[in-house]
Design a protein around this motif. Structure first.
Motif, PDB file in Angstrom:
ATOM      1  N   ALA A 193      18.226 -37.510  11.628  1.00 42.25           N
ATOM      2  CA  ALA A 193      18.934 -38.288  10.594  1.00 42.25           C
ATOM      3  C   ALA A 193      19.999 -39.142  11.276  1.00 42.25           C
ATOM      4  CB  ALA A 193      19.538 -37.356   9.546  1.00 42.25           C
ATOM      5  N   SER A 194      19.567 -40.148  12.033  1.00 39.80           N
ATOM      6  CA  SER A 194      20.513 -40.925  12.844  1.00 39.80           C
ATOM      7  C   SER A 194      21.467 -41.758  11.993  1.00 39.80           C
ATOM      8  CB  SER A 194      19.775 -41.819  13.834  1.00 39.80           C
ATOM      9  OG  SER A 194      19.002 -42.792  13.160  1.00 39.80           O
ATOM     10  N   ALA A 195      21.124 -42.003  10.734  1.00 37.48           N
ATOM     11  CA  ALA A 195      22.018 -42.748   9.837  1.00 37.48           C
ATOM     12  C   ALA A 195      23.024 -41.830   9.150  1.00 37.48           C
ATOM     13  CB  ALA A 195      21.213 -43.509   8.786  1.00 37.48           C
ATOM     14  N   TYR A 196      22.860 -40.515   9.340  1.00 37.50           N
ATOM     15  CA  TYR A 196      23.685 -39.545   8.613  1.00 37.50           C
ATOM     16  C   TYR A 196      24.215 -38.454   9.547  1.00 37.50           C
ATOM     17  CZ  TYR A 196      21.521 -41.964   4.744  1.00 37.50           C
ATOM     18  OH  TYR A 196      21.104 -42.947   3.887  1.00 37.50           O
ATOM     19  N   PRO A 197      25.154 -38.815  10.443  1.00 41.95           N
ATOM     20  CA  PRO A 197      25.687 -37.805  11.368  1.00 41.95           C
ATOM     21  C   PRO A 197      26.274 -36.624  10.602  1.00 41.95           C
ATOM     22  CG  PRO A 197      26.990 -39.853  11.440  1.00 41.95           C
ATOM     23  CD  PRO A 197      25.807 -40.108  10.571  1.00 41.95           C
ATOM     24  N   GLY A 198      26.033 -35.433  11.151  1.00 40.33           N
ATOM     25  CA  GLY A 198      26.556 -34.218  10.533  1.00 40.33           C
ATOM     26  C   GLY A 198      25.606 -33.593   9.527  1.00 40.33           C
TER      27      GLY A 198
ATOM     28  N   GLU B 239      20.584 -27.168  28.616  1.00 40.59           N
ATOM     29  CA  GLU B 239      21.377 -27.822  29.662  1.00 40.59           C
ATOM     30  C   GLU B 239      20.803 -29.185  30.045  1.00 40.59           C
ATOM     31  OE1 GLU B 239      18.480 -25.062  31.815  1.00 40.59           O
ATOM     32  OE2 GLU B 239      19.596 -25.096  29.936  1.00 40.59           O
ATOM     33  N   HIS B 240      19.488 -29.334  29.939  1.00 39.63           N
ATOM     34  CA  HIS B 240      18.862 -30.611  30.300  1.00 39.63           C
ATOM     35  C   HIS B 240      19.057 -31.662  29.209  1.00 39.63           C
ATOM     36  CE1 HIS B 240      17.344 -28.680  33.800  1.00 39.63           C
ATOM     37  NE2 HIS B 240      16.464 -27.948  33.163  1.00 39.63           N
ATOM     38  N   VAL B 241      18.807 -31.296  27.953  1.00 36.94           N
ATOM     39  CA  VAL B 241      18.977 -32.256  26.851  1.00 36.94           C
ATOM     40  C   VAL B 241      20.413 -32.763  26.825  1.00 36.94           C
ATOM     41  CG1 VAL B 241      18.831 -32.631  24.354  1.00 36.94           C
ATOM     42  CG2 VAL B 241      17.145 -31.174  25.491  1.00 36.94           C
ATOM     43  N   GLY B 242      21.353 -31.860  27.044  1.00 37.05           N
ATOM     44  CA  GLY B 242      22.763 -32.246  27.052  1.00 37.05           C
ATOM     45  C   GLY B 242      23.110 -33.206  28.174  1.00 37.05           C
ATOM     46  N   SER B 243      22.298 -33.226  29.231  1.00 35.72           N
ATOM     47  CA  SER B 243      22.563 -34.114  30.365  1.00 35.72           C
ATOM     48  C   SER B 243      21.983 -35.513  30.157  1.00 35.72           C
ATOM     49  CB  SER B 243      21.997 -33.515  31.655  1.00 35.72           C
ATOM     50  OG  SER B 243      22.727 -32.359  31.988  1.00 35.72           O
ATOM     51  N   TRP B 244      20.721 -35.626  29.719  1.00 40.98           N
ATOM     52  CA  TRP B 244      20.127 -36.968  29.612  1.00 40.98           C
ATOM     53  C   TRP B 244      20.432 -37.644  28.275  1.00 40.98           C
ATOM     54  CZ3 TRP B 244      16.698 -38.209  25.791  1.00 40.98           C
ATOM     55  CH2 TRP B 244      15.969 -37.172  25.197  1.00 40.98           C
ATOM     56  N   PHE B 245      20.668 -36.865  27.212  1.00 39.95           N
ATOM     57  CA  PHE B 245      20.946 -37.477  25.916  1.00 39.95           C
ATOM     58  C   PHE B 245      22.405 -37.354  25.516  1.00 39.95           C
ATOM     59  CE2 PHE B 245      21.502 -37.829  21.407  1.00 39.95           C
ATOM     60  CZ  PHE B 245      20.686 -38.875  21.054  1.00 39.95           C
ATOM     61  N   GLY B 246      22.974 -36.204  25.783  1.00 37.01           N
ATOM     62  CA  GLY B 246      24.283 -35.904  25.225  1.00 37.01           C
ATOM     63  C   GLY B 246      25.442 -36.231  26.136  1.00 37.01           C
ATOM     64  N   GLN B 247      26.438 -35.398  26.045  1.00 39.74           N
ATOM     65  CA  GLN B 247      27.703 -35.629  26.735  1.00 39.74           C
ATOM     66  C   GLN B 247      27.856 -34.737  27.963  1.00 39.74           C
ATOM     67  OE1 GLN B 247      29.615 -38.235  25.370  1.00 39.74           O
ATOM     68  NE2 GLN B 247      27.649 -38.359  24.348  1.00 39.74           N
ATOM     69  N   GLY B 248      26.758 -34.161  28.436  1.00 31.58           N
ATOM     70  CA  GLY B 248      26.803 -33.334  29.630  1.00 31.58           C
ATOM     71  C   GLY B 248      26.985 -31.860  29.336  1.00 31.58           C
TER      72      GLY B 248
ATOM     73  N   LEU C 158      22.196 -32.730  18.617  1.00 36.96           N
ATOM     74  CA  LEU C 158      22.377 -33.781  19.610  1.00 36.96           C
ATOM     75  C   LEU C 158      23.780 -34.356  19.483  1.00 36.96           C
ATOM     76  CD1 LEU C 158      18.960 -35.656  19.267  1.00 36.96           C
ATOM     77  CD2 LEU C 158      19.625 -33.950  20.982  1.00 36.96           C
ATOM     78  N   ASP C 159      24.524 -34.328  20.585  1.00 30.51           N
ATOM     79  CA  ASP C 159      25.883 -34.871  20.620  1.00 30.51           C
ATOM     80  C   ASP C 159      25.803 -36.299  21.161  1.00 30.51           C
ATOM     81  OD1 ASP C 159      28.503 -35.607  21.067  1.00 30.51           O
ATOM     82  OD2 ASP C 159      29.055 -33.753  22.081  1.00 30.51           O
ATOM     83  N   HIS C 160      25.954 -37.270  20.270  1.00 36.94           N
ATOM     84  CA  HIS C 160      25.826 -38.673  20.647  1.00 36.94           C
ATOM     85  C   HIS C 160      27.209 -39.319  20.757  1.00 36.94           C
ATOM     86  CE1 HIS C 160      23.334 -41.932  21.692  1.00 36.94           C
ATOM     87  NE2 HIS C 160      23.007 -42.405  20.517  1.00 36.94           N
ATOM     88  N   GLY C 161      28.178 -38.497  21.193  1.00 36.49           N
ATOM     89  CA  GLY C 161      29.520 -38.993  21.473  1.00 36.49           C
ATOM     90  C   GLY C 161      30.154 -39.684  20.282  1.00 36.49           C
ATOM     91  N   GLU C 162      30.573 -40.928  20.486  1.00 34.92           N
ATOM     92  CA  GLU C 162      31.270 -41.673  19.436  1.00 34.92           C
ATOM     93  C   GLU C 162      30.413 -41.880  18.183  1.00 34.92           C
ATOM     94  OE1 GLU C 162      31.555 -46.101  20.159  1.00 34.92           O
ATOM     95  OE2 GLU C 162      30.828 -45.465  22.140  1.00 34.92           O
ATOM     96  N   TYR C 163      29.088 -41.718  18.302  1.00 33.29           N
ATOM     97  CA  TYR C 163      28.196 -41.948  17.161  1.00 33.29           C
ATOM     98  C   TYR C 163      28.025 -40.710  16.287  1.00 33.29           C
ATOM     99  CZ  TYR C 163      27.304 -45.924  20.150  1.00 33.29           C
ATOM    100  OH  TYR C 163      27.469 -47.017  20.954  1.00 33.29           O
TER     101      TYR C 163
END
Length: 156
Positions: free
Chosen positions: A82-87, A32-41, A56-61
């Motif tokens: 793998a920030s260059a390779y979503p999914g 619940e915390h990671v989803g609040s400060w990094f993700g989409q809530g 990690l849910d980085h929204g549009e990214y």
């Protein structure tokens, strides 16, 4: 390897947080915390063990399937991203290593974040704006402030 190349391989940020180490650890590792400060809530799926996955849910990214490397509560936590390779699942060869180190400092916590390995991965041109050393250098500047604000406003 020239000096500029080395410097562009590793992002380091440090911040002091007016919250105990245990609370900052929870902020970095609990769904619940990671989803609040990094993700989409929304709560972030976290399998908190070496070899486990944190999504990690980085929204549009995109969604990022990180692979947890080290879990040493409440002092060290790391994962491959793998920030260059979503999914795609983060593995050696497509990802950087993100390491959090938490050290008690008085009643608070000194948090150090290191992300390394940019020089050893191929970043597709269309992902450079969101996955390059430069984008993460600025991104972590903002995220450590998000972590501090979030941890400090949680009830004791």
């Amino acid at each position: 390897m020239n000096k500029e190349h080395v410097e562009k391989d590793r992002v380091e940020k440090e911040i002091t947080i007016a919250a105990p180490v245990e609370r900052v650890w929870a902020v970095l590792t609990e769904p619940e915390h990671v989803g609040s400060w990094f993700g989409q809530g929304e709560p972030t799926p976290v399998d908190l063990r070496p070899g486990g996955t944190m999504i990690l849910d980085h929204g549009e990214y995109g969604l990022f399937r990180t692979t947890i490397v080290e879990v040493d509560p409440p002092h060290r936590f790391s994962y491959r991203w793998a920030s260059a390779y979503p999914g795609e699942q983060a593995v050696d060869g497509n990802s950087t290593l993100v390491e959090f180190t938490l050290v008690p400092e008085g009643d608070g916590t000194r948090l150090k974040v290191v992300e390394a390995g940019f020089a050893s991965i191929a970043i597709p041109e269309e992902r450079r704006d969101t996955a390059s050393y430069e984008s993460h250098e600025g991104g972590w500047t903002d995220q450590v402030v998000n972590i501090r604000k979030y941890a400090e406003q949680l009830p004791a």
